[in-house]
Design an enzyme around this catalytic site. Structure first.
Site, PDB file in Angstrom:
ATOM      1  N   HIS A 161      -5.652   3.779  -7.774  1.00 14.68           N
ATOM      2  CA  HIS A 161      -5.788   2.898  -6.610  1.00 14.68           C
ATOM      3  C   HIS A 161      -5.618   1.436  -7.039  1.00 14.68           C
ATOM      4  O   HIS A 161      -5.772   0.529  -6.239  1.00 14.68           O
ATOM      5  CB  HIS A 161      -7.177   3.050  -5.974  1.00 14.68           C
ATOM      6  CG  HIS A 161      -7.342   4.306  -5.157  1.00 14.68           C
ATOM      7  ND1 HIS A 161      -6.339   4.844  -4.399  1.00 14.68           N
ATOM      8  CD2 HIS A 161      -8.441   5.098  -4.937  1.00 14.68           C
ATOM      9  CE1 HIS A 161      -6.788   5.925  -3.776  1.00 14.68           C
ATOM     10  NE2 HIS A 161      -8.045   6.103  -4.088  1.00 14.68           N
ATOM     11  N   SER A 177      -4.423   6.536   2.167  1.00 12.89           N
ATOM     12  CA  SER A 177      -3.001   6.399   2.498  1.00 12.89           C
ATOM     13  C   SER A 177      -2.212   7.677   2.223  1.00 12.89           C
ATOM     14  O   SER A 177      -0.985   7.661   2.257  1.00 12.89           O
ATOM     15  CB  SER A 177      -2.399   5.249   1.680  1.00 12.89           C
ATOM     16  OG  SER A 177      -3.066   4.055   1.987  1.00 12.89           O
ATOM     17  N   GLY A 178      -2.910   8.761   1.904  1.00 13.34           N
ATOM     18  CA  GLY A 178      -2.217  10.020   1.624  1.00 13.34           C
ATOM     19  C   GLY A 178      -2.295  10.441   0.167  1.00 13.34           C
ATOM     20  O   GLY A 178      -1.498  11.272  -0.292  1.00 13.34           O
TER      21      GLY A 178
HETATM   22  P1  PAP Z   1      -8.367   9.154  -0.943  1.00 11.15           P
HETATM   23  O1  PAP Z   1      -7.551   7.943  -1.249  1.00 11.15           O
HETATM   24  O2  PAP Z   1      -9.824   8.879  -0.780  1.00 11.15           O
HETATM   25  O3  PAP Z   1      -8.068  10.292  -1.851  1.00 11.15           O
HETATM   26  P2  PAP Z   1      -6.456  10.003   0.973  1.00 11.15           P
HETATM   27  O4  PAP Z   1      -6.116  11.367   0.538  1.00 11.15           O
HETATM   28  O5  PAP Z   1      -5.509   8.913   0.624  1.00 11.15           O
HETATM   29  O6  PAP Z   1      -7.917   9.621   0.521  1.00 11.15           O
HETATM   30  O7  PAP Z   1      -6.569   9.960   2.538  1.00 11.15           O
HETATM   31  C1  PAP Z   1      -7.113  10.945   3.332  1.00 11.15           C
HETATM   32  C2  PAP Z   1      -6.210  11.026   4.555  1.00 11.15           C
HETATM   33  O8  PAP Z   1      -5.079  11.852   4.269  1.00 11.15           O
HETATM   34  C3  PAP Z   1      -6.927  11.659   5.727  1.00 11.15           C
HETATM   35  O9  PAP Z   1      -6.363  11.062   6.884  1.00 11.15           O
HETATM   36  P3  PAP Z   1      -7.099  11.005   8.285  1.00 11.15           P
HETATM   37  O10 PAP Z   1      -8.487  10.504   8.058  1.00 11.15           O
HETATM   38  O11 PAP Z   1      -6.299  10.074   9.140  1.00 11.15           O
HETATM   39  O12 PAP Z   1      -7.059  12.391   8.814  1.00 11.15           O
HETATM   40  C4  PAP Z   1      -6.513  13.113   5.552  1.00 11.15           C
HETATM   41  O13 PAP Z   1      -6.670  13.889   6.714  1.00 11.15           O
HETATM   42  C5  PAP Z   1      -5.064  12.946   5.175  1.00 11.15           C
HETATM   43  N1  PAP Z   1      -4.508  14.138   4.528  1.00 11.15           N
HETATM   44  C6  PAP Z   1      -5.080  14.899   3.562  1.00 11.15           C
HETATM   45  N2  PAP Z   1      -4.274  15.918   3.251  1.00 11.15           N
HETATM   46  C7  PAP Z   1      -3.171  15.819   4.023  1.00 11.15           C
HETATM   47  C8  PAP Z   1      -1.978  16.601   4.173  1.00 11.15           C
HETATM   48  N3  PAP Z   1      -1.763  17.697   3.461  1.00 11.15           N
HETATM   49  N4  PAP Z   1      -1.076  16.195   5.086  1.00 11.15           N
HETATM   50  C9  PAP Z   1      -1.275  15.077   5.814  1.00 11.15           C
HETATM   51  N5  PAP Z   1      -2.373  14.305   5.739  1.00 11.15           N
HETATM   52  C10 PAP Z   1      -3.318  14.667   4.852  1.00 11.15           C
END
Ligand code: PAP
Length: 370
Positions: free
Chosen positions: A182, A119-120
């Site tokens: 989480h 979720s970011g």
């Molecule tokens: P996690 O909970 O496993 O840490 P998380 O970081 O919440 O994961 O989610 C990854 C998503 O955030 C990815 O989305 P997508 O698969 O739809 O591309 C990732 O690309 C996106 N993400 C990571 N960094 C950024 C950023 N700086 N700006 C926008 N989206 C990002």
């Protein structure tokens, strides 16, 4: 450190680990983990944390075996604990959640970033770390900033991992401890619920969470060649069976409390943050007690943080390497877009998810459909 000392260090920790395991009934699973760590993980702290993790697995192993169980996304199984699905045998898992609930001590100055996976989280970690610590790095070269060389997950840890530490993270009167989680709201340790600490919740629309999770899971599963189909992922998601899900219950839990206690919980969406990052970063900084001053505004500090922690810059820094738990850094950066689900969801699937989302959020001023 030369190769010989490194080998001696590894042997020493292997010995300590095996001795502690023997004391814990000689569990073969734990032994395997420790042996894996011996082969793959560098650094003294990593050995200590892996040994502590093994002890936690062992301590809680009998507690959840009777809980409802489903096939997992990244781990073999998910277990339902306190109404939510959790991975097991992982750093963020039912075992570490239980250990956190049993032992974690929150402080009023702490800041927690709560999210469902995909979720970011990584982006929010980078923005908050850069904002809260901005004075510490303002007179240093850019290359000295930890986010220029390290994954945001290494800079801002999960509270579920705090239990792996031999000594708790130091509490500084001037700098808050920063943690992510989480965990659903209702499973947070009592000390977090009771303390005056602040929580930021970032939510993302369900179709993009599903699509992002599907890709992430298959990236990790690819190593064992058992990839999942999108249909399979869709079915599990709609049943609520995702790590830390059901999606709707997780979001609803934090959303409701953010309305009741707006000074404790700030509710943000990935989509708003994408649409106008400077505006929401300013709000976030103010909520956390770190508002940007006029002087900082005049110097373009907000825009600097936004651009340095943009998807393009973070994904460039994280092109190589991996977290100590073995997940490659690049796996956290795929597209970083809103609406990427359109490439894969059929109209029928999209309508079905919208329908479920409307029903689940009925009566709430929360629109997460497309
Ligand atoms: P996690 O909970 O496993 O840490 P998380 O970081 O919440 O994961 O989610 C990854 C998503 O955030 C990815 O989305 P997508 O698969 O739809 O591309 C990732 O690309 C996106 N993400 C990571 N960094 C950024 C950023 N700086 N700006 C926008 N989206 C990002």
């Amino acid at each position: 450190m030369d190769q010989f000392s490194s080998l001696i260090q590894k042997l020493f920790f292997l010995y300590i680990c095996v001795v502690s395991v023997d004391a814990k009934n000689n569990n073969p699973f734990i032994k395997k983990i420790l042996l894996m760590s011996f082969v793959t993980t560098p650094g003294l702290e990593d050995y200590q944390e892996e040994a502590n993790l093994a002890l936690i697995f062992d301590k809680y192993k009998d507690k959840f075996t009777t809980f409802p169980k489903e096939k997992g996304w990244m781990t073999e199984e998910l277990y339902k604990y306190q109404g939510f699905w959790h991975q097991s045998k992982n750093v963020v898992s039912v075992e570490t959640v239980m250990a956190t609930q049993d032992t974690f001590q929150a402080f009023p100055t702490d800041i927690y970033l709560a999210t469902l996976p995909k979720s970011g989280t990584t982006w929010l970690k980078a923005l908050v770390f850069a904002t809260v610590n901005r004075n510490m790095y303002k007179n240093k070269p850019l290359s000295a900033h930890p986010l220029q060389t390290s994954n945001p997950h290494n800079c801002l840890p999960f509270v579920e991992c705090e239990v792996l530490k031999t000594s708790p993270t130091y509490v500084d009167a001037y700098l808050p401890r920063l943690f992510a989680t989480h965990m659903p709201y209702t499973s947070l340790p009592q000390s977090i619920l009771d303390s005056r600490c602040r929580i930021v919740y970032m939510c993302r629309k369900p179709k993009d969470v599903l699509f992002s999770l599907f890709h992430f899971a298959n990236k990790l599963r690819g190593k064992s060649h058992i990839v999942m189909t999108f249909e399979e992922a869709f079915e599990m998601f709609t049943k609520g069976v995702i790590p830390n899900g059901p999606y709707w219950d997780h979001v609803k839990g934090y959303y409701k409390i953010s309305l009741e206690q707006p000074t404790k919980i700030m509710f943000l969406t990935y989509e708003d943050m994408k649409m106008d990052t400077p505006k929401y970063l300013r709000r976030l900084a103010k909520f956390l007690g770190y508002p940007f001053t006029e002087e900082e505004e005049a110097k373009g500090m907000v825009e600097d943080i936004v651009s340095l922690r943009s998807f393009d810059n973070l994904s460039e820094v994280n092109k190589h390497g991996s977290l100590s738990i073995g997940i490659p850094n690049y796996a956290f950066f795929r597209e970083g877009k809103v609406g990427d689900w359109r490439k894969h969801l059929t109209t029928e699937m999209s309508e079905m998810l919208d329908q479920i989302t409307k029903e689940k959020f009925d009566g709430l001023d929360l629109v997460l459909t497309d």
